[in-house]
Design a protein around this motif. Structure first.
Motif, short mmCIF file in Angstrom:
data_model
loop_
_atom_site.label_atom_id
_atom_site.label_comp_id
_atom_site.label_asym_id
_atom_site.label_seq_id
_atom_site.Cartn_x
_atom_site.Cartn_y
_atom_site.Cartn_z
N GLN A 76 1.79 -37.01 59.60
CA GLN A 76 2.51 -36.69 60.84
C GLN A 76 3.84 -37.43 60.88
N VAL A 77 4.79 -36.84 61.57
CA VAL A 77 6.08 -37.50 61.77
C VAL A 77 5.89 -38.62 62.79
N ILE A 78 6.20 -39.84 62.36
CA ILE A 78 6.09 -40.98 63.29
C ILE A 78 7.47 -41.50 63.67
N GLY A 79 8.51 -41.01 62.99
CA GLY A 79 9.85 -41.46 63.31
C GLY A 79 10.86 -40.88 62.35
N ARG A 80 12.10 -41.34 62.52
CA ARG A 80 13.18 -40.89 61.64
C ARG A 80 13.91 -42.13 61.11
N SER A 98 11.36 -44.56 66.32
CA SER A 98 10.08 -43.94 66.64
C SER A 98 10.26 -42.55 67.24
N ALA A 99 9.35 -41.65 66.88
CA ALA A 99 9.36 -40.31 67.45
C ALA A 99 8.25 -40.15 68.47
N ARG A 100 7.52 -41.22 68.72
CA ARG A 100 6.38 -41.13 69.63
C ARG A 100 6.61 -41.99 70.88
N ALA A 101 6.05 -41.49 71.97
CA ALA A 101 6.11 -42.21 73.24
C ALA A 101 7.54 -42.57 73.62
N ARG A 102 8.45 -41.63 73.45
CA ARG A 102 9.85 -41.88 73.78
C ARG A 102 10.23 -41.16 75.06
N GLY A 103 9.54 -41.48 76.11
CA GLY A 103 9.85 -40.92 77.41
C GLY A 103 11.26 -41.24 77.87
N ASP A 104 11.84 -42.31 77.29
CA ASP A 104 13.20 -42.67 77.66
C ASP A 104 14.23 -41.65 77.18
#
Length: 113
Positions: A76-80, A98-104
């Motif tokens: 899975q993609v976890i970031g860039r 990070s590509a996860r939990a980036r509500g910001d």
């Protein structure tokens, strides 16, 4: 980059785990010192030489990751990558966004009465 697709020696303790065949990072289960060979096992096996000290539980890059490319763990993609990451480098917040939990990053939606 991994030096082998299979380790035929069974008495070498693995230093990291590759969780999916598509992954370009492995998780270390033993800390690595700069210059040490890391034996990796899991869905893919091989070896990579650490380019710096990397702590237990952290990710080591197992294939070159170009700037902006996806960082894959569990398939899975976890970031860039925020810069090119060479095989053997520590993959962490200093070079992975990070590509996860980036509500910001989500645009605010104004609530109108």
């Amino acid at each position: 980059m991994l030096t082998s697709s299979y380790i035929g020696v069974f008495n070498i303790m693995p230093r990291g785990i590759i969780l999916h065949t598509a992954d370009n990072v492995a998780t270390l289960i033993d800390p690595a010192r700069d210059g040490q060979t890391c034996t990796l096992q899991g869905e893919v096996a091989g070896q990579v030489i650490a380019r710096q000290d990397i702590a237990f539980g952290h990710k080591i890059c197992i294939a070159p990751i170009p700037l902006g490319a996806n960082v894959l763990k569990y398939g899975q993609v976890i970031g860039r990558a925020t810069r090119a990451i060479a095989a053997g480098e520590h993959a962490h917040v200093h070079n992975v966004d990070s590509a996860r939990a980036r509500g910001d990053r989500q645009e605010r939606q104004e609530v109108r009465p």
